[in-house]
Design a protein around this motif. Structure first.
Motif, mmCIF file in Angstrom:
data_model
loop_
_atom_site.group_PDB
_atom_site.id
_atom_site.type_symbol
_atom_site.label_atom_id
_atom_site.label_comp_id
_atom_site.label_asym_id
_atom_site.label_seq_id
_atom_site.Cartn_x
_atom_site.Cartn_y
_atom_site.Cartn_z
ATOM 1 N N ARG A 121 -43.073 -18.322 -52.602
ATOM 2 C CA ARG A 121 -42.841 -17.746 -51.271
ATOM 3 C C ARG A 121 -43.971 -16.795 -50.874
ATOM 4 N NH1 ARG A 121 -37.662 -14.255 -49.596
ATOM 5 N NH2 ARG A 121 -38.520 -12.928 -51.216
ATOM 6 N N GLU A 122 -44.428 -15.975 -51.809
ATOM 7 C CA GLU A 122 -45.541 -15.053 -51.530
ATOM 8 C C GLU A 122 -46.791 -15.817 -51.103
ATOM 9 O OE1 GLU A 122 -45.614 -11.666 -51.483
ATOM 10 O OE2 GLU A 122 -43.453 -11.824 -51.772
ATOM 11 N N VAL A 123 -47.094 -16.903 -51.835
ATOM 12 C CA VAL A 123 -48.265 -17.712 -51.493
ATOM 13 C C VAL A 123 -48.087 -18.323 -50.105
ATOM 14 C CG1 VAL A 123 -49.646 -19.743 -52.115
ATOM 15 C CG2 VAL A 123 -48.826 -18.213 -53.919
ATOM 16 N N ALA A 124 -46.890 -18.855 -49.838
ATOM 17 C CA ALA A 124 -46.615 -19.477 -48.532
ATOM 18 C C ALA A 124 -46.855 -18.475 -47.403
ATOM 19 C CB ALA A 124 -45.172 -19.981 -48.489
ATOM 20 N N ASN A 125 -46.365 -17.259 -47.594
ATOM 21 C CA ASN A 125 -46.484 -16.241 -46.540
ATOM 22 C C ASN A 125 -47.929 -15.867 -46.240
ATOM 23 O OD1 ASN A 125 -43.742 -16.199 -46.235
ATOM 24 N ND2 ASN A 125 -43.410 -14.360 -47.468
ATOM 25 N N LYS A 126 -48.797 -16.038 -47.239
ATOM 26 C CA LYS A 126 -50.214 -15.665 -47.047
ATOM 27 C C LYS A 126 -51.085 -16.890 -46.742
ATOM 28 C CE LYS A 126 -50.022 -11.175 -48.158
ATOM 29 N NZ LYS A 126 -48.602 -11.038 -47.798
ATOM 30 N N GLY A 129 -51.511 -23.373 -42.199
ATOM 31 C CA GLY A 129 -51.584 -24.825 -42.032
ATOM 32 C C GLY A 129 -50.652 -25.609 -42.927
ATOM 33 N N GLU A 130 -51.204 -26.668 -43.490
ATOM 34 C CA GLU A 130 -50.401 -27.629 -44.243
ATOM 35 C C GLU A 130 -49.793 -27.027 -45.508
ATOM 36 O OE1 GLU A 130 -51.203 -31.964 -46.076
ATOM 37 O OE2 GLU A 130 -52.626 -31.353 -44.505
ATOM 38 N N LEU A 131 -50.587 -26.182 -46.185
ATOM 39 C CA LEU A 131 -50.099 -25.563 -47.423
ATOM 40 C C LEU A 131 -48.899 -24.674 -47.130
ATOM 41 C CD1 LEU A 131 -50.492 -25.014 -50.483
ATOM 42 C CD2 LEU A 131 -51.990 -23.099 -49.851
ATOM 43 N N ARG A 132 -49.018 -23.863 -46.091
ATOM 44 C CA ARG A 132 -47.936 -22.964 -45.716
ATOM 45 C C ARG A 132 -46.665 -23.758 -45.385
ATOM 46 N NH1 ARG A 132 -47.880 -17.683 -43.098
ATOM 47 N NH2 ARG A 132 -45.845 -17.366 -42.156
ATOM 48 N N TYR A 139 -39.485 -23.933 -50.606
ATOM 49 C CA TYR A 139 -38.686 -22.791 -51.062
ATOM 50 C C TYR A 139 -37.452 -22.560 -50.215
ATOM 51 C CZ TYR A 139 -40.193 -18.949 -47.895
ATOM 52 O OH TYR A 139 -40.401 -18.134 -46.829
ATOM 53 N N ASP A 140 -37.519 -22.959 -48.927
ATOM 54 C CA ASP A 140 -36.315 -22.846 -48.084
ATOM 55 C C ASP A 140 -35.138 -23.631 -48.676
ATOM 56 O OD1 ASP A 140 -37.239 -21.140 -46.192
ATOM 57 O OD2 ASP A 140 -37.736 -22.676 -44.695
ATOM 58 N N GLN A 141 -35.463 -24.711 -49.373
ATOM 59 C CA GLN A 141 -34.400 -25.563 -49.936
ATOM 60 C C GLN A 141 -33.828 -25.013 -51.250
ATOM 61 O OE1 GLN A 141 -35.184 -29.992 -49.771
ATOM 62 N NE2 GLN A 141 -37.201 -29.219 -49.242
ATOM 63 N N VAL A 142 -34.611 -24.198 -51.961
ATOM 64 C CA VAL A 142 -34.154 -23.802 -53.304
ATOM 65 C C VAL A 142 -33.833 -22.315 -53.446
ATOM 66 C CG1 VAL A 142 -35.580 -25.600 -54.344
ATOM 67 C CG2 VAL A 142 -36.420 -23.284 -54.295
ATOM 68 N N GLU A 143 -34.352 -21.496 -52.542
ATOM 69 C CA GLU A 143 -34.290 -20.040 -52.700
ATOM 70 C C GLU A 143 -32.882 -19.515 -53.021
ATOM 71 O OE1 GLU A 143 -35.181 -17.748 -49.266
ATOM 72 O OE2 GLU A 143 -36.362 -16.292 -50.391
#
Ligand SMILES: [Fe+2]
Ligand SMILES: [Fe+2]
Length: 197
Positions: A121-126, A129-132, A139-143
């Motif tokens: 999630r930390e990586v996604a927030n920073k 584009g496609e990676l985010r 993570y929305d599915q597993v958090e």
């Protein structure tokens, strides 16, 4: 950000989910409490789904899921050791003790699992584009499920230990009854249990 280390995180996340399947399979052999068994059955199914989600993520990002990194091998080693610990407890001790060992093993495995997803999630927030997009969708599915895996099993572990010591326990644990999904919620549930007894 360091792309190589992001890939490493995903390799370790995949290995954690794959090891998690083995850990839950062994833990279910040790579980004697019916409510705990039901809970872990559900977590095992969810872990199968998490493995699928990480595999999909790796496919999207062009990572080879069969690549063994040194860090991934360490995660595998720890997972195998947890399974071995449960087998030992089943062989040598009374069933109640094997159940406690299984609780501790699941808490250890889920601590790593929870950390992985927190970092994803930390990586996604920073990212952009496609990676985010890909990381966020994963993570929305597993958090929420990972929160339950860790906090609820921690509650089971504590209460079953307390019961084994001959003290009044709250079963199922307050974390489960209160559907705890955060560290603050878990602290509140621990505090509230004292007033329940
Ligand atoms: Fe998971
Ligand atoms: Fe998990």
């Amino acid at each position: 950000m360091k792309n190589e280390q992001i890939a490493e995180l995903l390799y370790q996340a995949l290995e954690t989910e794959q090891g998690g399947i083995e850990v839950y399979t062994a833990a279910l052999e040790c579980a004697i409490n019916a409510d705990l068994r039901k809970e872990w059955q559900e977590y095992l199914e969810q872990t199968h789904n998490h493995e699928r989600i990480v595999l999909e993520l790796m496919d999207q990002l062009g990572l080879d899921p069969d690549l063994d990194t040194p860090g991934r091998l360490v995660v595998r080693h720890i997972g195998e050791a947890l399974v071995e610990a449960m087998e030992m407890a089943l062989e040598d001790g009374p069933p109640e003790s094997a159940q406690l060992v299984a609780c501790e093993c699941v808490v250890q495995a889920e601590t790593k699992d929870h950390l992985n997803w927190e970092l994803i999630r930390e990586v996604a927030n920073k990212s952009q584009g496609e990676l985010r997009q890909a990381l966020t969708a994963a993570y929305d599915q597993v958090e929420d499920e990972e929160d339950e895996h860790l906090y609820h099993t921690t509650g089971w572990c504590r209460e079953l230990w307390i019961e084994s010591l001959g003290m009044p326990a709250v079963l199922p644990p307050p974390e489960e009854e209160q559907e705890v999904k955060t560290a603050i919620g878990a602290a509140r549930a621990r505090k509230a249990r004292r007033q329940m007894l």
